[in-house]
Design a protein around this motif. Structure first.
Motif, PDB file in Angstrom:
ATOM      1  N   ARG A  17     -95.208 -58.453   4.736  1.00 15.39           N
ATOM      2  CA  ARG A  17     -94.481 -57.421   5.488  1.00 15.39           C
ATOM      3  C   ARG A  17     -94.197 -57.861   6.927  1.00 15.39           C
ATOM      4  O   ARG A  17     -93.368 -57.252   7.601  1.00 15.39           O
ATOM      5  CB  ARG A  17     -95.278 -56.119   5.522  1.00 15.39           C
ATOM      6  N   SER A  79     -95.541 -42.872  -2.475  1.00 19.18           N
ATOM      7  CA  SER A  79     -95.863 -43.966  -1.550  1.00 19.18           C
ATOM      8  C   SER A  79     -95.970 -45.297  -2.301  1.00 19.18           C
ATOM      9  O   SER A  79     -95.522 -46.330  -1.797  1.00 19.18           O
ATOM     10  CB  SER A  79     -97.140 -43.668  -0.769  1.00 19.18           C
ATOM     11  N   LYS A  80     -96.536 -45.275  -3.513  1.00 19.46           N
ATOM     12  CA  LYS A  80     -96.617 -46.515  -4.301  1.00 19.46           C
ATOM     13  C   LYS A  80     -95.237 -46.931  -4.802  1.00 19.46           C
ATOM     14  O   LYS A  80     -94.937 -48.123  -4.860  1.00 19.46           O
ATOM     15  CB  LYS A  80     -97.593 -46.355  -5.464  1.00 19.46           C
ATOM     16  N   GLN A  81     -94.400 -45.960  -5.148  1.00 14.73           N
ATOM     17  CA  GLN A  81     -93.034 -46.286  -5.555  1.00 14.73           C
ATOM     18  C   GLN A  81     -92.290 -46.970  -4.409  1.00 14.73           C
ATOM     19  O   GLN A  81     -91.606 -47.979  -4.610  1.00 14.73           O
ATOM     20  CB  GLN A  81     -92.279 -45.017  -5.979  1.00 14.73           C
ATOM     21  N   GLU A  82     -92.458 -46.424  -3.213  1.00 15.36           N
ATOM     22  CA  GLU A  82     -91.802 -47.025  -2.049  1.00 15.36           C
ATOM     23  C   GLU A  82     -92.317 -48.443  -1.807  1.00 15.36           C
ATOM     24  O   GLU A  82     -91.535 -49.357  -1.524  1.00 15.36           O
ATOM     25  CB  GLU A  82     -92.027 -46.162  -0.804  1.00 15.36           C
ATOM     26  N   LYS A  83     -93.616 -48.631  -1.955  1.00 17.95           N
ATOM     27  CA  LYS A  83     -94.200 -49.968  -1.780  1.00 17.95           C
ATOM     28  C   LYS A  83     -93.589 -50.944  -2.787  1.00 17.95           C
ATOM     29  O   LYS A  83     -93.234 -52.065  -2.429  1.00 17.95           O
ATOM     30  CB  LYS A  83     -95.721 -49.901  -1.949  1.00 17.95           C
ATOM     31  N   GLU A  84     -93.468 -50.511  -4.034  1.00 19.84           N
ATOM     32  CA  GLU A  84     -92.868 -51.372  -5.057  1.00 19.84           C
ATOM     33  C   GLU A  84     -91.411 -51.677  -4.732  1.00 19.84           C
ATOM     34  O   GLU A  84     -90.948 -52.799  -4.915  1.00 19.84           O
ATOM     35  CB  GLU A  84     -92.975 -50.723  -6.441  1.00 19.84           C
ATOM     36  N   GLN A  85     -90.672 -50.688  -4.240  1.00 18.93           N
ATOM     37  CA  GLN A  85     -89.260 -50.873  -3.954  1.00 18.93           C
ATOM     38  C   GLN A  85     -89.025 -51.789  -2.750  1.00 18.93           C
ATOM     39  O   GLN A  85     -87.993 -52.450  -2.668  1.00 18.93           O
ATOM     40  CB  GLN A  85     -88.581 -49.519  -3.751  1.00 18.93           C
ATOM     41  N   LEU A  86     -89.988 -51.854  -1.835  1.00 22.13           N
ATOM     42  CA  LEU A  86     -89.827 -52.669  -0.628  1.00 22.13           C
ATOM     43  C   LEU A  86     -90.474 -54.045  -0.715  1.00 22.13           C
ATOM     44  O   LEU A  86     -90.224 -54.896   0.144  1.00 22.13           O
ATOM     45  CB  LEU A  86     -90.403 -51.915   0.580  1.00 22.13           C
ATOM     46  N   ARG A  87     -91.287 -54.268  -1.726  1.00 24.26           N
ATOM     47  CA  ARG A  87     -92.127 -55.475  -1.825  1.00 24.26           C
ATOM     48  C   ARG A  87     -91.385 -56.787  -1.546  1.00 24.26           C
ATOM     49  O   ARG A  87     -91.907 -57.691  -0.911  1.00 24.26           O
ATOM     50  CB  ARG A  87     -92.783 -55.518  -3.193  1.00 24.26           C
TER      51      ARG A  87
END
Length: 189
Positions: A17, A79-87
């Motif tokens: 990140r 929040s986990k979906q967002e993390k996956e989408q931004l990874r």
């Protein structure tokens, strides 16, 4: 500290990140990868290969990975979906290190995987030596059969890691390291 060992003493991972442009340019990347594949290789099997994820392809891969993650866990928190989408949106370059296992070889599978792991580590070490940041990540995607299909891996191939590369955007503090005295023993018969 010995100048010859200072690189090893100072190397640390930079969180993906915190990695941004620039990534190594093409000539630097080629030199880095050529150096990184110089690893111990019992049997000269070359049990590894590399895939480059960069630009639009990296972003498309990340989007498809996020879709797989959400499909696998429809109750995933936002929040986990967002993390996956931004990874895969942070580091400008991701190298996928793939182990290519030779089942017919007398060389044990673990040695072949370690050989591929050495390639990943050499990329980390080389990137640091060149003034870039890098982080070796695995996570669920390294072990998921649908991701292996997405990457077009053969049945005998496995992801060793996703090595994110770029330039650190902040000063990266080193983490606590174990004391050698806690890890080293001398064997006696």
């Amino acid at each position: 500290m010995s100048p010859a060992l200072s690189l090893l003493q100072q190397r640390h991972s930079a969180p993906s990140r915190q990695l941004g442009e620039p990534a190594p340019d093409e000539a630097t990347l080629q030199a880095l990868l050529e150096a990184s594949i110089r690893v111990p290789d019992h049997g000269k099997l070359v049990p590894f290969r590399l895939l480059r994820l960069q630009g639009d392809a990296k972003l498309a891969f990340g989007e498809q990975l996020a879709a797989i993650a959400i499909r696998n866990d429809p109750d995933m928190s936002e929040s986990k979906q967002e993390k996956e989408q931004l990874r895969y949106t942070f580091a400008p370059l991701v190298m996928v290190v793939v182990a290519c296992l030779h089942a017919e070889s007398k060389v044990p599978e673990i040695e072949q995987k370690l050989c591929a792991g050495n390639v990943a580590y050499n990329i980390l070490l080389g990137a640091y030596a060149l003034g870039y940041g890098a982080q070796w990540l695995t996570g669920w995607a390294a072990y998921d059969p649908e991701v292996a299909t997405l990457l077009k891996l053969s049945a005998h191939e496995h992801v060793i890691g996703f090595v994110h590369l770029g330039t650190p955007q902040i000063e990266i503090p080193d983490r606590d390291r174990p004391a050698l005295a806690d890890l080293l023993d001398t064997w006696t018969p």
